[in-house]
Design a protein around this motif. Sequence first.
Motif, mmCIF file in Angstrom:
data_model
loop_
_atom_site.group_PDB
_atom_site.id
_atom_site.type_symbol
_atom_site.label_atom_id
_atom_site.label_comp_id
_atom_site.label_asym_id
_atom_site.label_seq_id
_atom_site.Cartn_x
_atom_site.Cartn_y
_atom_site.Cartn_z
ATOM 1 N N TYR A 42 0.810 -1.213 0.000
ATOM 2 C CA TYR A 42 0.000 0.000 0.000
ATOM 3 C C TYR A 42 0.849 1.272 0.000
ATOM 4 C CZ TYR A 42 -4.107 -2.884 0.767
ATOM 5 O OH TYR A 42 -5.109 -3.803 0.631
ATOM 6 N N ILE A 46 0.387 4.490 -2.583
ATOM 7 C CA ILE A 46 0.372 5.906 -2.204
ATOM 8 C C ILE A 46 1.424 6.677 -2.992
ATOM 9 C CG2 ILE A 46 0.853 7.516 -0.310
ATOM 10 C CD1 ILE A 46 -0.352 5.316 1.568
ATOM 11 N N PHE A 77 -1.422 4.216 4.843
ATOM 12 C CA PHE A 77 -2.699 3.894 4.194
ATOM 13 C C PHE A 77 -3.852 3.919 5.182
ATOM 14 C CE2 PHE A 77 -5.888 1.295 2.067
ATOM 15 C CZ PHE A 77 -5.833 1.815 0.781
ATOM 16 N N GLU A 78 -3.549 3.803 6.465
ATOM 17 C CA GLU A 78 -4.594 3.806 7.483
ATOM 18 C C GLU A 78 -5.190 5.194 7.698
ATOM 19 O OE1 GLU A 78 -3.052 1.939 10.988
ATOM 20 O OE2 GLU A 78 -2.465 0.131 9.900
ATOM 21 N N ARG A 83 -5.212 7.106 1.965
ATOM 22 C CA ARG A 83 -6.188 6.488 1.059
ATOM 23 C C ARG A 83 -6.537 7.427 -0.095
ATOM 24 N NH1 ARG A 83 -7.853 4.624 6.109
ATOM 25 N NH2 ARG A 83 -9.515 6.162 6.282
ATOM 26 N N THR A 84 -6.604 8.727 0.174
ATOM 27 C CA THR A 84 -6.868 9.684 -0.899
ATOM 28 C C THR A 84 -5.735 9.676 -1.919
ATOM 29 O OG1 THR A 84 -8.226 11.090 0.517
ATOM 30 C CG2 THR A 84 -7.249 12.127 -1.423
ATOM 31 N N ALA A 86 -3.695 7.215 -2.536
ATOM 32 C CA ALA A 86 -3.771 5.940 -3.248
ATOM 33 C C ALA A 86 -4.858 5.979 -4.320
ATOM 34 C CB ALA A 86 -4.031 4.805 -2.261
ATOM 35 N N ALA A 87 -6.000 6.551 -3.992
ATOM 36 C CA ALA A 87 -7.092 6.676 -4.964
ATOM 37 C C ALA A 87 -6.669 7.539 -6.145
ATOM 38 C CB ALA A 87 -8.328 7.262 -4.289
ATOM 39 N N VAL A 109 -7.637 -3.746 5.380
ATOM 40 C CA VAL A 109 -7.198 -2.443 4.886
ATOM 41 C C VAL A 109 -7.922 -2.089 3.597
ATOM 42 C CG1 VAL A 109 -5.213 -1.179 3.981
ATOM 43 C CG2 VAL A 109 -4.957 -2.555 6.026
ATOM 44 N N GLN A 112 -11.254 -0.720 4.237
ATOM 45 C CA GLN A 112 -11.207 0.710 4.584
ATOM 46 C C GLN A 112 -11.172 1.549 3.296
ATOM 47 O OE1 GLN A 112 -7.656 1.103 6.892
ATOM 48 N NE2 GLN A 112 -8.552 0.255 8.756
ATOM 49 N N PHE A 113 -10.448 1.080 2.309
ATOM 50 C CA PHE A 113 -10.364 1.774 1.032
ATOM 51 C C PHE A 113 -11.746 1.831 0.392
ATOM 52 C CE2 PHE A 113 -7.806 1.860 -3.179
ATOM 53 C CZ PHE A 113 -7.619 3.220 -3.085
ATOM 54 N N HIS A 116 -13.872 4.278 1.943
ATOM 55 C CA HIS A 116 -13.431 5.631 1.582
ATOM 56 C C HIS A 116 -14.026 6.045 0.233
ATOM 57 C CE1 HIS A 116 -10.756 9.061 2.120
ATOM 58 N NE2 HIS A 116 -10.293 8.886 0.907
#
Length: 118
Positions: A42, A46, A77-78, A83-84, A86-87, A109, A112-113, A116
């Motif tokens: 992850y 990112i 990533f947490e 996460r933003t 990574a997206a 994990v 969680q994504f 999100h």
Amino acid sequence: MVERIAVITSGGDVPGLNACIRAIVHTAAHHKIEVMGVRHGYDGLISGELVPLNVDSVHDIMQRGGTILHSARSKRFETGEGRTAAAQTLAKHGITNMIVIGGDGSLAVVQQFHEHGI
């Protein structure tokens, strides 16, 4: 129709990861889907550490230990910011779907994504 997917290995390094990666790439090629490998779990997602994978690049990986993508855990990533980021990496590369290879922690994990909005 899915045109490009990402594959990521996350968590501990265990036997069989390269065999999974190879099977994904071969199946995707059969369905004319491009595969991007995420290096370093992850954290790599990112940071944008994506590499194209194709049948030629995975032809000799089954006998190698570990994962050619280098598995890793990620505290970044947490966070919502992680996460933003990574997206944004997925969007930048036109990736619509992701295959996560890992255990319970890896899948928690990715849940969680999903929560999100991904």
